[in-house]
Scaffold this active site. Structure first.
Site, PDB file in Angstrom:
ATOM      1  N   GLY A 230      11.476  14.528 -40.264  1.00 36.72           N
ATOM      2  CA  GLY A 230      11.127  13.191 -39.795  1.00 36.72           C
ATOM      3  C   GLY A 230      12.278  12.226 -39.948  1.00 36.72           C
ATOM      4  O   GLY A 230      13.282  12.521 -40.607  1.00 36.72           O
ATOM      5  N   PRO A 232      14.570   8.988 -41.196  1.00 35.54           N
ATOM      6  CA  PRO A 232      14.807   8.499 -42.562  1.00 35.54           C
ATOM      7  C   PRO A 232      13.796   7.420 -42.946  1.00 35.54           C
ATOM      8  O   PRO A 232      13.406   6.584 -42.130  1.00 35.54           O
ATOM      9  CB  PRO A 232      16.229   7.923 -42.488  1.00 35.54           C
ATOM     10  CG  PRO A 232      16.857   8.582 -41.305  1.00 35.54           C
ATOM     11  CD  PRO A 232      15.753   8.825 -40.337  1.00 35.54           C
ATOM     12  N   THR A 234      10.623   7.754 -43.904  1.00 32.58           N
ATOM     13  CA  THR A 234       9.214   7.954 -43.565  1.00 32.58           C
ATOM     14  C   THR A 234       8.398   8.541 -44.714  1.00 32.58           C
ATOM     15  O   THR A 234       7.186   8.690 -44.584  1.00 32.58           O
ATOM     16  CB  THR A 234       9.082   8.863 -42.335  1.00 32.58           C
ATOM     17  OG1 THR A 234       9.860  10.049 -42.540  1.00 32.58           O
ATOM     18  CG2 THR A 234       9.570   8.149 -41.085  1.00 32.58           C
ATOM     19  N   THR A 237      10.516  12.667 -49.120  1.00 32.93           N
ATOM     20  CA  THR A 237      10.750  12.917 -50.544  1.00 32.93           C
ATOM     21  C   THR A 237       9.586  12.412 -51.385  1.00 32.93           C
ATOM     22  O   THR A 237       9.220  13.032 -52.393  1.00 32.93           O
ATOM     23  CB  THR A 237      12.062  12.238 -50.979  1.00 32.93           C
ATOM     24  OG1 THR A 237      13.131  12.681 -50.131  1.00 32.93           O
ATOM     25  CG2 THR A 237      12.401  12.586 -52.419  1.00 32.93           C
ATOM     26  N   GLU A 454      19.805 -16.983 -23.943  1.00 32.53           N
ATOM     27  CA  GLU A 454      18.543 -16.620 -24.592  1.00 32.53           C
ATOM     28  C   GLU A 454      17.344 -17.053 -23.744  1.00 32.53           C
ATOM     29  O   GLU A 454      16.316 -16.362 -23.707  1.00 32.53           O
ATOM     30  CB  GLU A 454      18.464 -17.261 -25.980  1.00 32.53           C
ATOM     31  CG  GLU A 454      19.549 -16.803 -26.937  1.00 32.53           C
ATOM     32  CD  GLU A 454      19.550 -15.298 -27.117  1.00 32.53           C
ATOM     33  OE1 GLU A 454      18.479 -14.675 -26.995  1.00 32.53           O
ATOM     34  OE2 GLU A 454      20.627 -14.731 -27.361  1.00 32.53           O
ATOM     35  N   HIS A 457      16.718 -14.342 -21.185  1.00 30.54           N
ATOM     36  CA  HIS A 457      15.939 -13.221 -21.732  1.00 30.54           C
ATOM     37  C   HIS A 457      14.452 -13.576 -21.778  1.00 30.54           C
ATOM     38  O   HIS A 457      13.588 -12.787 -21.367  1.00 30.54           O
ATOM     39  CB  HIS A 457      16.425 -12.884 -23.149  1.00 30.54           C
ATOM     40  CG  HIS A 457      17.702 -12.108 -23.187  1.00 30.54           C
ATOM     41  ND1 HIS A 457      17.880 -10.912 -22.525  1.00 30.54           N
ATOM     42  CD2 HIS A 457      18.878 -12.348 -23.839  1.00 30.54           C
ATOM     43  CE1 HIS A 457      19.100 -10.460 -22.760  1.00 30.54           C
ATOM     44  NE2 HIS A 457      19.726 -11.317 -23.557  1.00 30.54           N
ATOM     45  N   ASP A 528      23.666  -6.158 -24.403  1.00 32.01           N
ATOM     46  CA  ASP A 528      22.656  -6.010 -23.341  1.00 32.01           C
ATOM     47  C   ASP A 528      23.081  -4.949 -22.329  1.00 32.01           C
ATOM     48  O   ASP A 528      22.286  -4.093 -21.927  1.00 32.01           O
ATOM     49  CB  ASP A 528      22.444  -7.345 -22.617  1.00 32.01           C
ATOM     50  CG  ASP A 528      21.925  -8.416 -23.550  1.00 32.01           C
ATOM     51  OD1 ASP A 528      21.240  -8.051 -24.518  1.00 32.01           O
ATOM     52  OD2 ASP A 528      22.215  -9.599 -23.312  1.00 32.01           O
TER      53      ASP A 528
END
Length: 670
Positions: A230, A232, A234, A237, A454, A457, A528
């Protein structure tokens, strides 16, 4: 109990050294011979004596030959020389003499010495003989000090402070840490939030070790290996720690790098020792974290030549895993986030029988993770945990733990009595966007360009159906960005062509706004453009969404084929792929230009509001554009400014912007 320290060879070595150097006969040169007075006078007369040491308290003298005579004597009788004489504290006398009257002996020596050649005359010194006990004690102390230094610098330093496998004679011993009845782990499955499927799989493994007869009576066999795979953070360990806390059997934990050493053969030796210990304590569990350190695929990509120590270690691991008997009851658990590079022989049935994918948590799993991490935090009762879970798509368990900790630190920095919702908002801004830089000097012309970028966007994402809904826009510099826009991506398992095109159009809205409003564009859209290209490239080469290229995918999910030096398609196909990528990007850029041109007055109003307030929220866009007709769920239940928790940040106007939305880039579906 096997403490895994092995036999300590240092003690017999010390005893042997003490015998060699402390037993009389080994202290000095064992070639020393007794000589009579007449023979002594002949040596003096021939000029072979260099020095005579006469002891007053005992009728003995020691004769030392000069260099020429000593060299002549050694060449004549070299084969009879004792090799231990080279280890003596100092060179011993060549002869010893017992004289009678000291006065007569001295007069006779002076008389004969005067007849010797002028350049070969001997000298006579007088002294007191040393006590054999004091000389023995001095030699013993000297060699004890030498061996102590040898032990400290070679044995301790080389082994990293000693301990299991630390000494040089036990360097091939396993470095696995053993957890048993004496050293327990307090983590249980109750402490692991989410991961229901993964927990169910490993709980069955634990149950098999506890109640093996329940399965064996039906003819079942113990699984030999369980591989946790999986991204890192998650909880792979953490899940292994819970297994160690629940299994109530010996649990050996180590990392894949613990097998790697500069000495040849050490890795394979440690693998053998590890499995020997586990078999001796069965039923037991072995957990190898980051197994890709030794489990990488063999051959093909090894350009170093010669013998590969890592491959030898992997070969030994494969042999040990496949050599178990059914009654051994030893299970191997391993964790990695690079399963695609593991050797196929390691993943076959009979070695790692089960592969458990530990994915990023879903909505209800994030709610459970928040419950775990917020237990230790003095929380404001008004903080809604369901809201936090909804606003953190794509966050791993480690990300959520970091978010809670950062919120507590911000609350303490602001002298709050409890951690409030605003502290969580600031924490997410800090984690995603970076540290706020209010004092950074920006020219008014640049600030205006950032505001329109901005606003572009925000406008395009608001007016396209499948783009992620916007939560917050800011032109306050954070980290390496000069501005940012936060969105709440939809959690979906598959993505359609229309959804990917709308996201691409939203990415290009910043540069399009600069062209529409200001007549030109700047370098601020680098991130972008990079993300838009990756999206278009994935559509053409991975997902097969291009009509000209066709329904083909050139992506190798196994990771076994290396396309670094060759491409899986012809030059003609490469030209078609380039044309299709360019077509996708250019068409969406022109679409963004059209949307912003049709709504230029609203774009300008939004940019002016950004220049005025520096930070605007979704309600501000609703005042200008109205509610989104195709998003009734969000419009029915608006979110206030204080409740907005930005989940992901889009690039603003900075070439080195790194805060990418995970869902915005192509995500491979398996």
């Amino acid at each position: 109990m096997n403490n895994n320290k092995g036999f300590n060879w240092f003690i017999p070595i010390i005893i042997l050294v003490m015998v060699l150097f402390l037993v009389p006969g080994f202290l000095g040169d064992s070639n020393t011979k007794n000589i009579g007075e007449n023979d002594f006078y002949k040596l003096v007369q021939s000029g072979k004596v260099g020095e005579v040491m006469v002891y007053r308290d005992t009728p003995k003298a020691e004769i030392f030959l000069n260099k020429a005579a000593k060299a002549e004597q050694k060449s004549a009788a070299k084969k009879d020389e004792n090799p231990l004489s080279m280890l003596a504290m100092k060179p011993g006398p060549d002869y010893t003499l017992t004289y009678g009257d000291l006065r007569y002996f001295q007069e006779r020596f002076n008389q004969i010495n005067s007849e010797a050649p002028a350049d070969k005359k001997a000298t006579m010194e007088f002294g007191t003989s040393k006590s054999p006990f004091s000389e023995l004690l001095f030699t013993a102390l000297f060699w004890i000090a030498i061996m102590a230094l040898f032990y400290f610098f070679l044995f301790r330093k080389m082994g990293g402070g000693g301990g299991p496998g630390g000494q040089i004679f036990s360097i091939g011993k396993s470095r696995a840490k053993l957890f048993d009845d004496k050293e327990k782990i307090n983590v249980t499955f109750k402490d692991v939030a989410g991961l229901e499927g993964a927990k169910e799989e490993v709980q069955e493994v634990v149950d098999f070790l506890k109640n093996s007869e329940k399965y064996t009576k039906l003819g079942g066999k113990i699984p030999k290996g369980v591989l946790l795979v999986g991204p890192p953070g998650t909880g792979k360990t953490l899940l292994a720690k819970a297994v160690a806390g629940e299994a109530k059997v010996p649990f050996f934990s180590l990392s894949g790098s613990d097998f790697v050493e500069m000495f040849v053969g050490v890795g394979a030796s440690r693998v053998r020792d590890l499995f020997a210990q586990a078999k001796a304590k069965s039923p037991a569990i072995i957990f190898i974290d980051e197994i890709d350190a030794i489990g990488r695929a063999r051959g093909g990509k090894n350009f170093s030549g010669g013998n590969d120590e890592r491959e030898n270690t992997l070969n030994q691991l494969l042999t040990e895993m496949d050599g178990f008997g059914t009654d051994t009851n030893v299970i191997i658990m391993a964790a990695t986030n690079r399963a695609d590079i593991l050797d196929k022989a390691l993943l076959r049935a009979g070695r790692f029988d089960r592969s458990i994918y530990v994915d990023l948590p879903e909505l209800h799993e994030r709610r459970q993770i928040f419950d775990v991490h917020l237990q230790k935090i003095k929380l404001d009762p008004e903080v809604d945990r369901d809201f936090l879970a909804k606003q953190t798509p794509g966050f791993s368990g480690a990300d959520i733990a970091n978010l809670c900790n950062e919120a507590a630190l911000i609350a303490a920095r602001n002298s709050h009595e409890v951690v409030t919702k605003q502290d969580f908002l600031d924490a997410v801004d800090r984690i995603i966007g970076g540290l706020e830089k209010k004092n950074k000097a920006i020219k008014p012309s640049e600030k205006k360009r950032i505001a329109f970028h901005e606003a572009g966007h925000a406008t395009v994402s608001w007016l396209t159906e499948h783009a992620a809904p916007l939560l917050k826009v800011t032109i306050v510099p954070r980290g390496r960005s000069l501005g940012a826009a936060w969105y709440l991506p939809e959690e979906r398992q598959i993505t359609t062509t229309e959804q990917m095109l709308d996201e691409m159009c939203s990415l290009l809205g910043g540069r399009a706004a600069e062209q529409v409003a200001l007549g030109d564009y700047s370098t601020g859209a680098q991130n972008d453009l990079e993300r838009a290209y990756k999206q278009a490239n994935a559509m053409v080469t991975i997902y097969g969404l291009s009509e000209k290229v066709g329904h083909v995918s050139y992506y190798d999910s196994s990771g076994q084929n290396d396309y670094a030096f060759s491409k899986p398609y012809s030059e003609k196909t490469a030209e078609i792929i380039d044309d299709e990528i360019q077509r996708f990007v250019q068409s969406q850029y022109e679409r963004a230009i059209q949307i912003l041109t049709d709504n230029q007055d609203k774009l300008t109003a939004l940019a002016n509001k950004l220049l005025e307030k520096e930070v605007i929220f979704r309600e501000d866009l609703e005042e200008i554009f109205g509610k989104r007709a195709w998003d009734p769920e969000l419009t029915e239940k608006p979110v206030s400014n204080a409740e907005v928790l930005p989940a992901t940040a889009t690039d603003a106007t900075n070439v080195e912007q790194q805060n990418e939305t995970p869902q915005a880039e192509p995500k491979l579906e398996h």
